[in-house]
Design an enzyme around this catalytic site. Structure first.
Site, PDB file in Angstrom:
ATOM      1  N   GLY A 192      22.602  -0.087   3.634  1.00  0.00           N
ATOM      2  CA  GLY A 192      21.324   0.615   3.632  1.00  0.00           C
ATOM      3  C   GLY A 192      20.247  -0.020   2.793  1.00  0.00           C
ATOM      4  O   GLY A 192      19.181   0.567   2.591  1.00  0.00           O
ATOM      5  N   CYS A 232       4.203   4.134  29.585  1.00  0.00           N
ATOM      6  CA  CYS A 232       3.401   5.309  29.891  1.00  0.00           C
ATOM      7  C   CYS A 232       3.640   6.399  28.840  1.00  0.00           C
ATOM      8  O   CYS A 232       4.136   7.493  29.137  1.00  0.00           O
ATOM      9  CB  CYS A 232       3.738   5.816  31.292  1.00  0.00           C
ATOM     10  SG  CYS A 232       2.538   6.966  31.951  1.00  0.00           S
ATOM     11  N   TYR A 264      17.800  -3.550  14.590  1.00  0.00           N
ATOM     12  CA  TYR A 264      17.534  -2.288  15.286  1.00  0.00           C
ATOM     13  C   TYR A 264      16.394  -2.376  16.301  1.00  0.00           C
ATOM     14  O   TYR A 264      15.804  -1.349  16.643  1.00  0.00           O
ATOM     15  CB  TYR A 264      17.265  -1.157  14.282  1.00  0.00           C
ATOM     16  CG  TYR A 264      18.419  -0.951  13.346  1.00  0.00           C
ATOM     17  CD1 TYR A 264      19.593  -0.342  13.786  1.00  0.00           C
ATOM     18  CD2 TYR A 264      18.364  -1.386  12.026  1.00  0.00           C
ATOM     19  CE1 TYR A 264      20.674  -0.180  12.935  1.00  0.00           C
ATOM     20  CE2 TYR A 264      19.442  -1.227  11.175  1.00  0.00           C
ATOM     21  CZ  TYR A 264      20.597  -0.616  11.640  1.00  0.00           C
ATOM     22  OH  TYR A 264      21.678  -0.448  10.796  1.00  0.00           O
TER      23      TYR A 264
END
Length: 473
Positions: A266, A396, A426
């Site tokens: 992390g 969109c 990621y």
């Protein structure tokens, strides 16, 4: 390069955010990644394009491993460093990590298959996940996976049964929630009680006793992951203290020392020059974490356990850059009452929307987490006055934003190549086919050469997945 210098010059390539070797060519002033021009990469492999600087990834992996192992040795123990494959995993990257001495952490049967295909020693693979199927568990046990992280009481029985069926004694860790909430986005904080991962720390004695009751399981320690993109070590300090506090009772239950403690990963990185001075150095994090463990073990009168860490983003994040091609630009006048305006925007009369040929399908993080990125012109340098820009995708969705706020030379125009750094983690992993947009390829660059490491998709391949029913014309 200081934060102020990087922010003032919209042409600046900040080595604290881009791969360290990224630079503009002396003559063409074009961005070069791994010694290869951005426009050459686009011409050969297409746009948009994920680019991974192999040397940067390898160097960072080695730096993390050496720092964590060196500091562990200083307090009389050892450290295993697992590359967190969920950040970005393909066969080639798994191979790099193994060659740099890291183990590999996987979180699904698919990621396990990738690691095995890369030739990673199964004994150096850790298997995570809150809902591992019986088939995935059986495959992991049969393959000889070194450690399976048990996430629930049900998994204890599943892993024990799979190990007994193959005559193996499977090493396992128990994932617990220390109750420490990392200072990050709620979706990235993974150790408070009300979420899907792990078990409350208060339940550890009961769950460990259940594990110890199975001859086919070898309980080696607790695991905790407090979140992602964490800059401060305060959360790690508190979490590690709470975990170690449970060890005396667990050792009493086991009748022996508990040999390992996995503190997860992390560690944060800088996505923009503004964050570059805040992101922690891995050597500093390593030193602080092992000191925390040493102090805690001494206070409790227990042996210092072997340590395990699972960095992912901090290894691969900065090594990645995504290249896009500008399609359209559109100036939008800013009003002082604009609810979406950053306070820093109010000195600008307008915002230039720059639309590129990718978007949330290749980088979902801004839409998911409100993540910030920065952008630079890659195909040229410009002395035009800076313009406030928002880089948006082709999907969109009004939330299809790649870079919410940055400055680019005001003459940015259709056909320009843009580079968004720190996209190694990621981005490809979370990519989708929204609006039937094919996922881009991934190329590795090193020493002036580029090679494909993940093939991109085509519209033909996407269409081939559709099944036409009986009776259809």
């Amino acid at each position: 390069m200081t934060q102020a210098q990087a922010a003032a010059d919209p042409n600046a390539i900040d080595p604290r955010v881009f791969p360290p070797a990224a630079r503009r060519g002396r003559e063409c002033r074009e961005l070069k990644l791994g010694g290869v021009r951005a426009t050459e990469l686009i011409a050969e492999f297409g746009s948009p394009l994920y680019v991974i600087d192999e040397q940067a990834a390898r160097d960072r992996a080695r730096e993390a491993r050496e720092a964590l192992q060196r500091e562990a040795e200083r307090i009389g123990t050892t450290a295993a460093v697992y590359y967190a494959g969920k950040a970005f995993l393909c066969v080639e990257v798994a191979r790099w990590m193994a060659e740099e001495g890291l183990s590999v952490d996987v979180a699904s049967g698919g990621e396990l298959a990738v690691a095995l295909a890369a030739g990673v020693d199964p004994a150096r693979i850790g298997f995570h996940g809150n809902n591992k199927s019986e088939r995935e568990i059986a495959r992991a046990v049969e393959a000889g996976v070194g450690t399976i992280v048990i996430d629930s009481e049900i998994e204890t029985e599943r892993v024990a049964a799979a190990a007994a069926a193959t005559g193996r004694r499977q090493r396992v860790r128990l994932r617990v929630n220390s109750g420490v909430h990392a200072s990050t986005h709620d979706f990235l904080a993974t150790s408070h009680e009300d979420q899907k991962f792990g078990q409350p720390l208060t339940e550890a004695p009961r769950l460990v006793a259940a594990i110890l009751a199975h001859d086919s399981l070898d309980f080696v320690g607790l695991h905790c992951h407090i979140g992602s993109q964490i800059f401060a070590t305060d959360g790690f300090r508190e979490s590690a203290g709470r975990l170690l506090g449970a060890y005396p009772e667990l050792e009493r239950l086991a009748g022996r020392p508990i040999p390992e403690l996995n503190l997860g990963g992390g560690f944060g990185i800088a996505y923009t020059s503004a964050q570059a001075d805040e992101a922690p150095a891995i050597a500093d994090v390593a030193r602080e974490l092992v000191d925390i463990v040493a102090e805690g073990a001494q206070n409790l009168g227990i042996a210092v356990p072997r340590l395990a860490f699972e960095p992912g983003r901090t290894i691969i994040g900065q090594a990645g850059v995504t290249l896009y091609t500008v399609g359209t630009t559109k100036a939008v006048r800013l009003a002082g009452s604009d609810v979406d305006a950053d306070p820093a925007d109010l000195g600008h009369a307008e915002r230039l929307y720059v639309s590129v040929d990718g978007g949330m399908s290749d980088n979902a993080r801004p839409a998911l987490y409100g993540a910030d990125y920065q952008v630079r012109l890659a195909n040229r340098e410009s002395d035009a006055a800076p313009a406030l820009v928002r880089v948006v995708g082709k999907h969109c969705e009004s939330g299809d934003i790649v870079v919410r706020r940055d400055l680019l030379p005001g003459d940015v125009r259709p056909g320009d190549t843009l580079a968004v750094p720190a996209t190694g983690a990621y981005c490809w992993s979370l990519a989708s086919n929204y609006n039937y947009v094919p996922r881009p390829p991934v190329v590795a660059v090193r020493d002036g050469a580029a090679r494909l490491i993940v093939r991109g998709e085509t519209e033909h391949e996407l269409l081939a997945k559709s099944v036409v029913g009986p009776g259809s014309p």
